[in-house]
Scaffold this motif. Structure first.
Motif, PDB file in Angstrom:
ATOM      1  N   PHE A   1       0.831  -1.207   0.000  1.00  0.00           N
ATOM      2  CA  PHE A   1       0.000   0.000   0.000  1.00  0.00           C
ATOM      3  C   PHE A   1       0.866   1.257   0.000  1.00  0.00           C
ATOM      4  CE2 PHE A   1      -2.113   3.351   2.468  1.00  0.00           C
ATOM      5  CZ  PHE A   1      -3.230   3.569   1.677  1.00  0.00           C
ATOM      6  N   MET A   2       1.859   1.308   0.881  1.00  0.00           N
ATOM      7  CA  MET A   2       2.709   2.493   0.966  1.00  0.00           C
ATOM      8  C   MET A   2       3.547   2.683  -0.288  1.00  0.00           C
ATOM      9  SD  MET A   2       1.997   4.170   3.590  1.00  0.00           S
ATOM     10  CE  MET A   2       3.336   5.336   3.333  1.00  0.00           C
ATOM     11  N   VAL A   3       3.990   1.586  -0.893  1.00  0.00           N
ATOM     12  CA  VAL A   3       4.775   1.686  -2.133  1.00  0.00           C
ATOM     13  C   VAL A   3       3.926   2.320  -3.237  1.00  0.00           C
ATOM     14  CG1 VAL A   3       5.706   0.282  -4.012  1.00  0.00           C
ATOM     15  CG2 VAL A   3       6.457  -0.120  -1.677  1.00  0.00           C
ATOM     16  N   ILE A   4       2.681   1.881  -3.365  1.00  0.00           N
ATOM     17  CA  ILE A   4       1.819   2.424  -4.415  1.00  0.00           C
ATOM     18  C   ILE A   4       1.488   3.890  -4.144  1.00  0.00           C
ATOM     19  CG2 ILE A   4      -0.459   2.222  -5.487  1.00  0.00           C
ATOM     20  CD1 ILE A   4      -0.261  -0.801  -5.063  1.00  0.00           C
ATOM     21  N   VAL A   5       1.221   4.222  -2.878  1.00  0.00           N
ATOM     22  CA  VAL A   5       0.930   5.618  -2.538  1.00  0.00           C
ATOM     23  C   VAL A   5       2.137   6.507  -2.837  1.00  0.00           C
ATOM     24  CG1 VAL A   5       0.468   7.204  -0.624  1.00  0.00           C
ATOM     25  CG2 VAL A   5      -0.816   5.073  -0.811  1.00  0.00           C
ATOM     26  N   LEU A   6       3.320   6.074  -2.425  1.00  0.00           N
ATOM     27  CA  LEU A   6       4.518   6.866  -2.685  1.00  0.00           C
ATOM     28  C   LEU A   6       4.813   6.959  -4.179  1.00  0.00           C
ATOM     29  CD1 LEU A   6       6.902   5.724   0.180  1.00  0.00           C
ATOM     30  CD2 LEU A   6       5.860   7.955  -0.112  1.00  0.00           C
ATOM     31  N   ASP A   7       4.522   5.910  -4.928  1.00  0.00           N
ATOM     32  CA  ASP A   7       4.739   5.958  -6.368  1.00  0.00           C
ATOM     33  C   ASP A   7       3.859   7.031  -7.006  1.00  0.00           C
ATOM     34  OD1 ASP A   7       6.062   4.693  -8.717  1.00  0.00           O
ATOM     35  OD2 ASP A   7       3.990   4.280  -9.296  1.00  0.00           O
ATOM     36  N   ALA A   8       2.637   7.169  -6.514  1.00  0.00           N
ATOM     37  CA  ALA A   8       1.762   8.224  -7.027  1.00  0.00           C
ATOM     38  C   ALA A   8       2.328   9.604  -6.710  1.00  0.00           C
ATOM     39  CB  ALA A   8       0.360   8.073  -6.426  1.00  0.00           C
TER      40      ALA A   8
END
Length: 370
Positions: free
Chosen positions: A351-358
């Motif tokens: 979840f955090m990886v996807i949020v940070l990628d955005a």
């Protein structure tokens, strides 16, 4: 002569009936007459236990249940039977096992409030854990001889070298899918040559590092949580503290450094394998020669796409490692916690990886690296 549990119905001499139990009323014998006793109807003036030769808790409970069911008094009980019946009566509780369910307009706000409190506690605990990591790094900087090089090398092997096979295969197949599906859409406009641009930029800038982070979260992040959680349960972490070894320096920091160091390398390797997959499918289905595809990649993929991936990779690696180590160190109580915390580590990391990628996507667009 039958030596099992028995019962009969007699006249009590007052115009009523009396249930007479006889024989041994033990856990091993009550089952013989249990069904017949349940089928007896009507009320009795008393349940006579004078004919019982042996009795245990199950027999005493049976007598109490019969007396309650038929509105009868217990008669003729021996000293042992009286003690057991009193113990059973003292242990009975007519209060409901569960509290009555509150109405929805009170229950829902209460549940939301509980979630908010737990979230706040989790954030505070995570910040404290990050603070311990920072203090651990500071301590190693002051005392570099305490740094465990062998532990770091071992984690580099587990996080990076051992993952090359699965990450390479995954990225190769994703490159095939991206190139094939992109070509299908671009062929409608006669622009299938731009499949090279699509595959090259997408894998180098986004998919390479993102899919690698997700794979590392599922593979290494879960391993971190499971390993540390098991060590917490077996009290190995407490034993390390007892003999003067810092678990933060010996267990946590090598894992975080390994993930941070290996993620850029794995991300670049993943992007290269994705490009090779695109070149393979382009050669097979689009009549674009394999080496022409690769040489064209150098022209259409700007260098800042590589820089974007290399900047994001160590941040993703740090997030994955911290999530795994934090959840592992929170294990306590029983072995079920290991599975629960491992699941939480993987979900939180992805979840955090996807949020940070955005966030990274918006940031690099703002600075002109689009």
């Amino acid at each position: 002569m039958d030596s099992g549990a028995q019962f009969s119905i007699d006249d009590d001499g007052k115009g009523g009936r009396r249930l007479v139990l006889s024989g041994p009323y033990l856990v091993s014998t009550v089952g013989e007459v249990d069904r017949e006793l349940r089928a007896v109807d009507g009320e009795f003036s008393g349940v006579d236990l004078s004919g019982i030769t042996e009795i245990d808790t199950v027999g005493a409970w049976t007598a109490c249940h019969l007396a309650s069911q038929h509105n009868a008094e217990i008669e003729g009980a021996s000293d042992r039977a009286e003690r057991l019946i009193k113990a059973i009566d003292a242990g009975e509780d007519e209060k409901p096992i569960r509290a009555p369910r509150e109405v929805i307009f009170r229950r829902v706000p209460g549940a939301i409030g509980q979630m908010v409190v737990e979230f706040g506690q989790g954030v505070a605990s995570l910040l404290a854990f990050i603070g311990q990591i920072i203090m651990g790094f500071a301590s190693l900087i002051r005392h570099p001889r305490r740094f465990r090089v062998k532990a770091l090398v071992r984690q580099l092997e587990l996080v990076g070298v051992s993952a090359l096979g699965i990450i390479g295969l995954m990225s190769f197949l994703i490159g095939i899918v991206v190139a094939q599906q992109g070509a299908v859409q671009l062929q409608q406009f006669g622009a299938e040559i731009y499949t090279i641009n699509l595959t090259g930029r997408l894998t180098m800038r986004e998919l390479g590092v993102l899919m690698t982070a997700i794979m590392v979260a599922g593979r290494s992040g879960s391993a971190f949580a499971a390993q540390l959680g098991t060590m917490k349960l077996t009290e190995e972490v407490d034993a390390m503290r007892t003999i003067g070894i810092s678990p933060m320096e010996a267990l946590i920091i090598p894992r975080i450094l390994a993930a941070v160091i290996m993620m850029p390398l794995l991300g670049f390797y993943s992007a290269c394998m994705g490009i090779l997959g695109g070149a393979f499918i382009a050669d097979a289905t689009l009549d674009i020669p394999f080496f022409t595809f690769l040489s064209r990649i150098q022209e259409v993929v700007p260098m800042y796409d590589l820089y974007v991936g290399l900047v994001k990779a160590p941040v993703f690696g740090m997030i994955v490692a911290i999530a795994g180590c934090y959840q592992g160190m929170q294990v306590e109580g029983n072995s079920e916690q290991v599975g629960l915390r491992t699941t939480k580590a993987v979900v939180q990391a992805i979840f955090m990886v996807i949020v940070l990628d955005a966030f990274f996507a918006v940031f690099f667009t703002k600075i002109g690296w689009a």
